[in-house]
Design a protein around this motif. Sequence first.
Motif, PDB file in Angstrom:
ATOM      1  N   ARG A 158       0.848  -1.995  16.384  1.00  0.00           N
ATOM      2  CA  ARG A 158       0.737  -1.161  17.550  1.00  0.00           C
ATOM      3  C   ARG A 158       0.713   0.292  17.087  1.00  0.00           C
ATOM      4  O   ARG A 158       1.335   0.651  16.076  1.00  0.00           O
ATOM      5  CB  ARG A 158       1.862  -1.391  18.556  1.00  0.00           C
ATOM      6  CG  ARG A 158       3.256  -1.162  18.052  1.00  0.00           C
ATOM      7  CD  ARG A 158       4.278  -1.340  19.169  1.00  0.00           C
ATOM      8  NE  ARG A 158       4.246  -0.224  20.126  1.00  0.00           N
ATOM      9  CZ  ARG A 158       4.932  -0.195  21.259  1.00  0.00           C
ATOM     10  NH1 ARG A 158       5.709  -1.199  21.594  1.00  0.00           N
ATOM     11  NH2 ARG A 158       4.849   0.845  22.056  1.00  0.00           N
ATOM     12  N   GLN A 159      -0.037   1.090  17.829  1.00  0.00           N
ATOM     13  CA  GLN A 159      -0.139   2.514  17.511  1.00  0.00           C
ATOM     14  C   GLN A 159       0.112   3.317  18.773  1.00  0.00           C
ATOM     15  O   GLN A 159      -0.671   3.274  19.721  1.00  0.00           O
ATOM     16  CB  GLN A 159      -1.525   2.850  16.947  1.00  0.00           C
ATOM     17  CG  GLN A 159      -1.655   4.298  16.476  1.00  0.00           C
ATOM     18  CD  GLN A 159      -2.997   4.582  15.834  1.00  0.00           C
ATOM     19  OE1 GLN A 159      -4.014   4.001  16.201  1.00  0.00           O
ATOM     20  NE2 GLN A 159      -3.018   5.484  14.853  1.00  0.00           N
ATOM     21  N   ASP A 160       1.211   4.044  18.775  1.00  0.00           N
ATOM     22  CA  ASP A 160       1.538   4.912  19.895  1.00  0.00           C
ATOM     23  C   ASP A 160       0.817   6.247  19.713  1.00  0.00           C
ATOM     24  O   ASP A 160       0.472   6.621  18.586  1.00  0.00           O
ATOM     25  CB  ASP A 160       3.049   5.098  19.986  1.00  0.00           C
ATOM     26  CG  ASP A 160       3.741   3.769  20.268  1.00  0.00           C
ATOM     27  OD1 ASP A 160       4.898   3.587  19.846  1.00  0.00           O
ATOM     28  OD2 ASP A 160       3.112   2.894  20.896  1.00  0.00           O
ATOM     29  N   PRO A 161       0.613   7.005  20.797  1.00  0.00           N
ATOM     30  CA  PRO A 161      -0.181   8.241  20.727  1.00  0.00           C
ATOM     31  C   PRO A 161       0.276   9.184  19.623  1.00  0.00           C
ATOM     32  O   PRO A 161       1.460   9.509  19.525  1.00  0.00           O
ATOM     33  CB  PRO A 161       0.016   8.860  22.116  1.00  0.00           C
ATOM     34  CG  PRO A 161       0.277   7.693  23.003  1.00  0.00           C
ATOM     35  CD  PRO A 161       1.064   6.724  22.181  1.00  0.00           C
ATOM     36  N   GLY A 162      -0.661   9.611  18.792  1.00  0.00           N
ATOM     37  CA  GLY A 162      -0.365  10.574  17.738  1.00  0.00           C
ATOM     38  C   GLY A 162       0.468  10.034  16.596  1.00  0.00           C
ATOM     39  O   GLY A 162       0.988  10.811  15.790  1.00  0.00           O
ATOM     40  N   MET A 163       0.598   8.730  16.535  1.00  0.00           N
ATOM     41  CA  MET A 163       1.468   8.141  15.512  1.00  0.00           C
ATOM     42  C   MET A 163       0.682   7.213  14.604  1.00  0.00           C
ATOM     43  O   MET A 163      -0.462   6.869  14.861  1.00  0.00           O
ATOM     44  CB  MET A 163       2.580   7.333  16.198  1.00  0.00           C
ATOM     45  CG  MET A 163       3.448   8.134  17.141  1.00  0.00           C
ATOM     46  SD  MET A 163       4.428   9.350  16.259  1.00  0.00           S
ATOM     47  CE  MET A 163       5.624   8.302  15.466  1.00  0.00           C
ATOM     48  N   GLY A 164       1.357   6.786  13.541  1.00  0.00           N
ATOM     49  CA  GLY A 164       0.770   5.776  12.673  1.00  0.00           C
ATOM     50  C   GLY A 164       0.931   4.394  13.281  1.00  0.00           C
ATOM     51  O   GLY A 164       1.289   4.253  14.440  1.00  0.00           O
ATOM     52  N   LEU A 165       0.656   3.389  12.477  1.00  0.00           N
ATOM     53  CA  LEU A 165       0.721   2.010  12.958  1.00  0.00           C
ATOM     54  C   LEU A 165       2.033   1.364  12.562  1.00  0.00           C
ATOM     55  O   LEU A 165       2.553   1.611  11.471  1.00  0.00           O
ATOM     56  CB  LEU A 165      -0.427   1.199  12.348  1.00  0.00           C
ATOM     57  CG  LEU A 165      -1.811   1.421  12.943  1.00  0.00           C
ATOM     58  CD1 LEU A 165      -2.407   2.732  12.487  1.00  0.00           C
ATOM     59  CD2 LEU A 165      -2.740   0.275  12.550  1.00  0.00           C
ATOM     60  N   LYS A 166       2.549   0.553  13.459  1.00  0.00           N
ATOM     61  CA  LYS A 166       3.765  -0.203  13.150  1.00  0.00           C
ATOM     62  C   LYS A 166       3.451  -1.694  13.200  1.00  0.00           C
ATOM     63  O   LYS A 166       2.848  -2.170  14.158  1.00  0.00           O
ATOM     64  CB  LYS A 166       4.882   0.158  14.135  1.00  0.00           C
ATOM     65  CG  LYS A 166       5.418   1.574  13.916  1.00  0.00           C
ATOM     66  CD  LYS A 166       6.702   1.792  14.671  1.00  0.00           C
ATOM     67  CE  LYS A 166       7.185   3.226  14.534  1.00  0.00           C
ATOM     68  NZ  LYS A 166       7.535   3.590  13.151  1.00  0.00           N
TER      69      LYS A 166
ATOM     70  N   SER B  34       0.569   0.893  24.626  1.00  0.00           N
ATOM     71  CA  SER B  34       0.180   1.282  23.271  1.00  0.00           C
ATOM     72  C   SER B  34      -1.247   0.810  23.022  1.00  0.00           C
ATOM     73  O   SER B  34      -1.861   0.159  23.869  1.00  0.00           O
ATOM     74  CB  SER B  34       1.135   0.629  22.258  1.00  0.00           C
ATOM     75  OG  SER B  34       0.942   1.163  20.959  1.00  0.00           O
ATOM     76  N   VAL B  35      -1.753   1.117  21.854  1.00  0.00           N
ATOM     77  CA  VAL B  35      -3.009   0.539  21.393  1.00  0.00           C
ATOM     78  C   VAL B  35      -2.662  -0.491  20.323  1.00  0.00           C
ATOM     79  O   VAL B  35      -1.915  -0.189  19.386  1.00  0.00           O
ATOM     80  CB  VAL B  35      -3.967   1.599  20.816  1.00  0.00           C
ATOM     81  CG1 VAL B  35      -5.277   0.939  20.375  1.00  0.00           C
ATOM     82  CG2 VAL B  35      -4.247   2.688  21.838  1.00  0.00           C
ATOM     83  N   TYR B  36      -3.176  -1.686  20.484  1.00  0.00           N
ATOM     84  CA  TYR B  36      -2.848  -2.788  19.590  1.00  0.00           C
ATOM     85  C   TYR B  36      -4.040  -3.089  18.684  1.00  0.00           C
ATOM     86  O   TYR B  36      -5.166  -3.269  19.146  1.00  0.00           O
ATOM     87  CB  TYR B  36      -2.482  -4.035  20.399  1.00  0.00           C
ATOM     88  CG  TYR B  36      -1.170  -3.866  21.120  1.00  0.00           C
ATOM     89  CD1 TYR B  36      -1.106  -3.224  22.355  1.00  0.00           C
ATOM     90  CD2 TYR B  36       0.017  -4.322  20.559  1.00  0.00           C
ATOM     91  CE1 TYR B  36       0.104  -3.031  23.007  1.00  0.00           C
ATOM     92  CE2 TYR B  36       1.229  -4.144  21.204  1.00  0.00           C
ATOM     93  CZ  TYR B  36       1.260  -3.501  22.421  1.00  0.00           C
ATOM     94  OH  TYR B  36       2.462  -3.322  23.061  1.00  0.00           O
ATOM     95  N   PHE B  37      -3.766  -3.126  17.396  1.00  0.00           N
ATOM     96  CA  PHE B  37      -4.800  -3.418  16.410  1.00  0.00           C
ATOM     97  C   PHE B  37      -4.465  -4.701  15.673  1.00  0.00           C
ATOM     98  O   PHE B  37      -3.334  -4.910  15.234  1.00  0.00           O
ATOM     99  CB  PHE B  37      -4.922  -2.285  15.387  1.00  0.00           C
ATOM    100  CG  PHE B  37      -5.550  -1.045  15.929  1.00  0.00           C
ATOM    101  CD1 PHE B  37      -4.765   0.035  16.305  1.00  0.00           C
ATOM    102  CD2 PHE B  37      -6.924  -0.957  16.080  1.00  0.00           C
ATOM    103  CE1 PHE B  37      -5.341   1.188  16.808  1.00  0.00           C
ATOM    104  CE2 PHE B  37      -7.511   0.197  16.580  1.00  0.00           C
ATOM    105  CZ  PHE B  37      -6.717   1.262  16.953  1.00  0.00           C
ATOM    106  N   CYS B  38      -5.481  -5.512  15.524  1.00  0.00           N
ATOM    107  CA  CYS B  38      -5.400  -6.702  14.696  1.00  0.00           C
ATOM    108  C   CYS B  38      -6.147  -6.412  13.398  1.00  0.00           C
ATOM    109  O   CYS B  38      -7.143  -5.669  13.398  1.00  0.00           O
ATOM    110  CB  CYS B  38      -6.041  -7.880  15.435  1.00  0.00           C
ATOM    111  SG  CYS B  38      -6.082  -9.411  14.503  1.00  0.00           S
ATOM    112  N   ALA B  39      -5.675  -6.960  12.298  1.00  0.00           N
ATOM    113  CA  ALA B  39      -6.340  -6.761  11.014  1.00  0.00           C
ATOM    114  C   ALA B  39      -6.301  -8.057  10.229  1.00  0.00           C
ATOM    115  O   ALA B  39      -5.425  -8.910  10.446  1.00  0.00           O
ATOM    116  CB  ALA B  39      -5.667  -5.646  10.215  1.00  0.00           C
TER     117      ALA B  39
END
Lengths: 111, 111
Positions: free
Chosen positions: A36-44, A87-92
Amino acid sequence: NAGVTQTPKFRILKIGQSMTLQCAQDMNHNYMYWYRQDPGMGLKLIYYSVGAGITDKGEVPNGYNVSRSTTEDFPLRLELAAPSQTSVYFCASSPGSDTQYFGPGTRLTVL
Amino acid sequence: TQLLEQSPQFLSIQEGENLTVYCNSSSVFSSLQWYRQEPGEGPVLLVTVVTGGEVKKLKRLTFQFGDARKDSSLHITAAQPGDTGLYLCAGPKYNFNKFYFGSGTKLNVKP
């Protein structure tokens, strides 16, 4: 070759609702991740998987669940959505513990 | 607390200038990766550094891994508007599958 695909692109949920974010990859990668990536932040890192049937918690797993029944698919389940999950959720996916290939993301808002 | 600290958080420069962004940790990493992320998209891997003291060049981008493998830097020569984006460092910790990201450096290169 589609790479990593995520659906939906956008979603608005009400507090307490549930949903599943879909992630699929066609590169036959064993490793898959949810961030997940919160605004202006890196990914957790939320959860990751090293192969079908094997999953483990990342840095911020609370409020989420995953499953990995096939190599291709790695869905992320949100139960009882809360505003903090906006949040914005990224899969990799990755062939090993090196290059990660990211999907385009799912933008989730919980109101 | 962040395992990887990036600085500066924001950088706005004119086209043609040089810049350096930093990624620091109090922990040793087996490798560090640098990603670039454009708005609305997932991160894309630029480089992985694995050996202490290693320097890698990618056209106008130079990446360095600290001798003690606790820090890394990214230097851009003669920045161009196309370099605009969020630069993220990341590395595996605790096992080779758990990746931690820095909070990123948001770069804006003005024409």
